[in-house]
Design an enzyme around this catalytic site. Structure first.
Site, PDB file in Angstrom:
ATOM      1  N   HIS A  46       7.649  -2.256   2.133  1.00  0.00           N
ATOM      2  CA  HIS A  46       7.490  -0.956   1.919  1.00  0.00           C
ATOM      3  C   HIS A  46       8.594  -0.295   1.676  1.00  0.00           C
ATOM      4  O   HIS A  46       8.746   0.564   0.791  1.00  0.00           O
ATOM      5  CB  HIS A  46       6.734  -0.443   3.232  1.00  0.00           C
ATOM      6  CG  HIS A  46       5.435  -1.036   3.554  1.00  0.00           C
ATOM      7  ND1 HIS A  46       4.404  -1.553   2.616  1.00  0.00           N
ATOM      8  CD2 HIS A  46       4.733  -1.520   4.547  1.00  0.00           C
ATOM      9  CE1 HIS A  46       3.422  -1.732   3.080  1.00  0.00           C
ATOM     10  NE2 HIS A  46       3.538  -1.876   4.476  1.00  0.00           N
ATOM     11  N   HIS A  61       0.726  -1.236  -0.169  1.00  0.00           N
ATOM     12  CA  HIS A  61      -0.157  -0.057  -0.084  1.00  0.00           C
ATOM     13  C   HIS A  61       0.865   1.225  -0.266  1.00  0.00           C
ATOM     14  O   HIS A  61       0.316   2.309  -0.411  1.00  0.00           O
ATOM     15  CB  HIS A  61      -0.947  -0.031   1.158  1.00  0.00           C
ATOM     16  CG  HIS A  61      -0.500   0.299   2.507  1.00  0.00           C
ATOM     17  ND1 HIS A  61       0.115  -0.574   3.346  1.00  0.00           N
ATOM     18  CD2 HIS A  61      -0.492   1.431   3.056  1.00  0.00           C
ATOM     19  CE1 HIS A  61       0.551  -0.137   4.574  1.00  0.00           C
ATOM     20  NE2 HIS A  61       0.064   1.149   4.583  1.00  0.00           N
TER      21      HIS A  61
HETATM   22  C1  BG6 Z   1       1.498  -2.415   7.358  1.00  0.00           C
HETATM   23  C2  BG6 Z   1       2.352  -3.245   8.648  1.00  0.00           C
HETATM   24  O1  BG6 Z   1       1.864  -3.081   6.160  1.00  0.00           O
HETATM   25  O2  BG6 Z   1       2.051  -1.120   7.431  1.00  0.00           O
HETATM   26  C3  BG6 Z   1       1.794  -2.480   9.956  1.00  0.00           C
HETATM   27  O3  BG6 Z   1       1.901  -4.409   8.497  1.00  0.00           O
HETATM   28  C4  BG6 Z   1       2.197  -1.153   9.734  1.00  0.00           C
HETATM   29  O4  BG6 Z   1       2.867  -2.995  10.716  1.00  0.00           O
HETATM   30  C5  BG6 Z   1       1.511  -0.503   8.538  1.00  0.00           C
HETATM   31  O5  BG6 Z   1       1.603  -0.566  10.919  1.00  0.00           O
HETATM   32  C6  BG6 Z   1       2.006   1.086   8.403  1.00  0.00           C
HETATM   33  O6  BG6 Z   1       1.079   1.673   7.314  1.00  0.00           O
HETATM   34  P1  BG6 Z   1       0.811   3.066   7.504  1.00  0.00           P
HETATM   35  O7  BG6 Z   1       0.107   3.527   6.012  1.00  0.00           O
HETATM   36  O8  BG6 Z   1       0.044   3.284   8.517  1.00  0.00           O
HETATM   37  O9  BG6 Z   1       2.082   3.791   7.241  1.00  0.00           O
END
Ligand code: BG6
Length: 489
Positions: free
Chosen positions: A239, A177
């Site tokens: 990520h 994402h």
């Molecule tokens: C997720 C992880 O993919 O991304 C989580 O599994 C993390 O541990 C999250 O908290 C963070 O996403 P964002 O969009 O809140 O930075």
């Protein structure tokens, strides 16, 4: 309802793991926002699937609560949206209910079918095998795999092979994402839509790059998943490496899915290995102890675990390099952790100093230019420049940002990453999704780090909740005469 965005083709979004955290916190809210914007055709459906024995009304009640969290949506619109929402109880490992579910999907043969696997990766194979058995993979059908895909290269290959028996690569959407975040996409616009940056975007002009993804939240009710994952698998392998790719890739010839993904893959394959020989110098692992977050005292990671003993890291800092012509010798410092002092994600591109200063030392120190891309909160871009302090009193230098907050500049709040990505799946656009070879290359780099940590037998270094991780993380970058970017600089 009118929308500035065109409607997508009618679809069925089937969410395996429908009663889970991601469905309630991200997927349903994302769909609701797109509904409010008029982008969802009336004949679309969102079908939650889980083992829990409830029905459409029971599931709608859960989602009504989730969608009302923190603010009260317009009740009429909420109810109209919930009419698109359905539920079927299913166990991926048992036959019961699958006939009925297949018949339900068959009722709308013209809908694009999106199967979103928001479950533990252990279930991906069972679910896909059954979808194939019932012929649900045919036609306009796509499968979305949530990360992490496996827990190492071997298990990722097993999953990808088994999914590949049922869904072709072009039907498979491996979601990360972070790629749907506005600022990450803006990197493409910034780098490739401006003539200004490209000539400077290389080792001759860039001193280093740092990427921070800091969270104030702890592991909370995700301990069962997290204790088997840890920060490297949860955040870095996917990520953060994707962010590295977006910063470091060569200009693709177009924005076509494979042109972009080919370039990202080259970056992943050029990452310098970190293994037993150098992991102790290049990586730092941490685990939070009791402390404070958002002004409240919070327990440590081990207190949150039932078993109370674990080497799972909740913090990682590391230094990597990309072994190619553009980036040779430019360190990329990455750090991420839970229970840090603030929620902030940013990419900092630090340029080299000017080759010679013409200024008197009394004018003040010359700082390096920095380009800071803030992913969250307050998405925006800052370019730090050196200027003369205004007014009389001699030439005094000041370091100031050209500061653009997207919310202020455009007067709109940014859509959540899932809104864009889910509709991209419906549209059949995989540009912002990971191809199989990217996932493999990322594991190929991450596996030796995990192996080195496990071979060392050392526990992660403790840090107090509400601090910036173990002091070794500061030492990691300061050894090189650099510092982590702080205080929104
Ligand atoms: C997720 C992880 O993919 O991304 C989580 O599994 C993390 O541990 C999250 O908290 C963070 O996403 P964002 O969009 O809140 O930075």
């Amino acid at each position: 309802m009118s929308s500035s965005n065109p409607q997508v083709h009618a679809f069925d979004l089937v969410i395996f793991g429908g009663t889970g955290d991601l469905a309630a916190r991200k997927l349903l809210p994302a769909m609701f926002h797109r509904f409010l914007d008029g982008q969802l055709p009336d004949s679309s459906r969102i079908i939650g699937i889980a083992r829990e024995s409830t029905d459409d009304e029971g599931y709608r009640a859960q989602m009504r609560k989730a969608l009302s969290e923190g603010h009260a949506p317009d009740p009429q619109q909420l109810e109209a949206f919930l009419q698109l929402v359905h539920y079927r109880p299913l166990d991926a490992r048992k036959d019961a209910g699958w006939d009925d579910f297949a018949a339900m999907v068959g009722e709308r043969p013209d809908n694009v079918r999106v199967f979103y696997l928001s479950t533990s990766p252990d279930l991906f194979i069972d679910i896909c095998t059954r979808l194939g058995h019932y012929g649900l993979n045919r036609g306009e059908a796509r499968v979305v795999l949530e990360k992490p895909i496996g827990r190492d290269l071997e298990s990722a290959n097993q999953i990808n092979d088994a999914v590949g028996q049922v869904f072709s690569e072009s039907q498979t959407y491996r979601i990360d994402h972070y790629l749907g975040k506005e600022t990450v996409q803006n990197l493409l616009a910034l780098r490739f839509g401006n003539a200004l940056f490209e000539p400077l975007w290389n080792a001759a002009h860039i001193d280093h790059v740092q990427i921070t993804v800091a969270e104030t939240l702890g592991v909370g009710n995700r301990a069962a998943y997290y204790s088997r994952a840890g920060a490297l698998r949860d955040m870095v392998q996917n990520h953060m490496l994707q962010l590295v790719c977006m910063v470091a890739m060569e200009p693709p010839s177009s924005l076509s899915p494979d042109a972009v993904r080919d370039e990202k893959l080259k970056v992943l394959r050029s990452l310098k290995p970190i293994d037993e020989s150098n992991a102790a110098q290049l990586t730092v692992r941490g685990q939070y102890r009791a402390g404070a977050a958002d002004g409240q005292s919070v327990p440590g990671y081990l207190d949150e675990l039932e078993g109370g003993k674990s080497h799972t890291e909740t913090f990682v800092a590391l230094k990597t390099e990309i072994a190619n012509w553009r980036w040779a010798g430019v360190p990329f410092y990455l750090r991420t952790g839970k229970r840090l002092p603030e929620r902030v994600s940013e990419i900092v591109v630090a340029f080299k100093a000017v080759p010679h200063s013409i200024f008197d030392p009394s004018a003040g120190a010359l700082a390096h230019n920095r380009l800071v891309l803030r992913l969250q909160p307050d998405e925006g871009v800052k370019l730090w420049l050196t200027i003369k302090h205004p007014g009389p009193g001699g030439l005094r230098l000041r370091h100031v940002p050209l500061d653009m907050s997207f919310a202020e500049a455009f007067g709109v709040s940014q859509p959540d990453a899932y809104e864009r990505l889910l509709l991209d799946v419906v549209r059949g656009n995989p540009t912002l999704f990971m191809r199989r070879d990217e996932v493999e290359a990322a594991w190929r780099w991450a596996d030796p780090i995990l192996e080195a940590w496990s071979a060392s037998g050392e526990a992660p270094k403790p840090y107090t909740a509400g601090t910036w991780g173990p002091s070794a993380s500061v030492a990691l970058i300061e050894r090189d005469g650099r510092t982590w970017n702080e205080d929104g600089e």
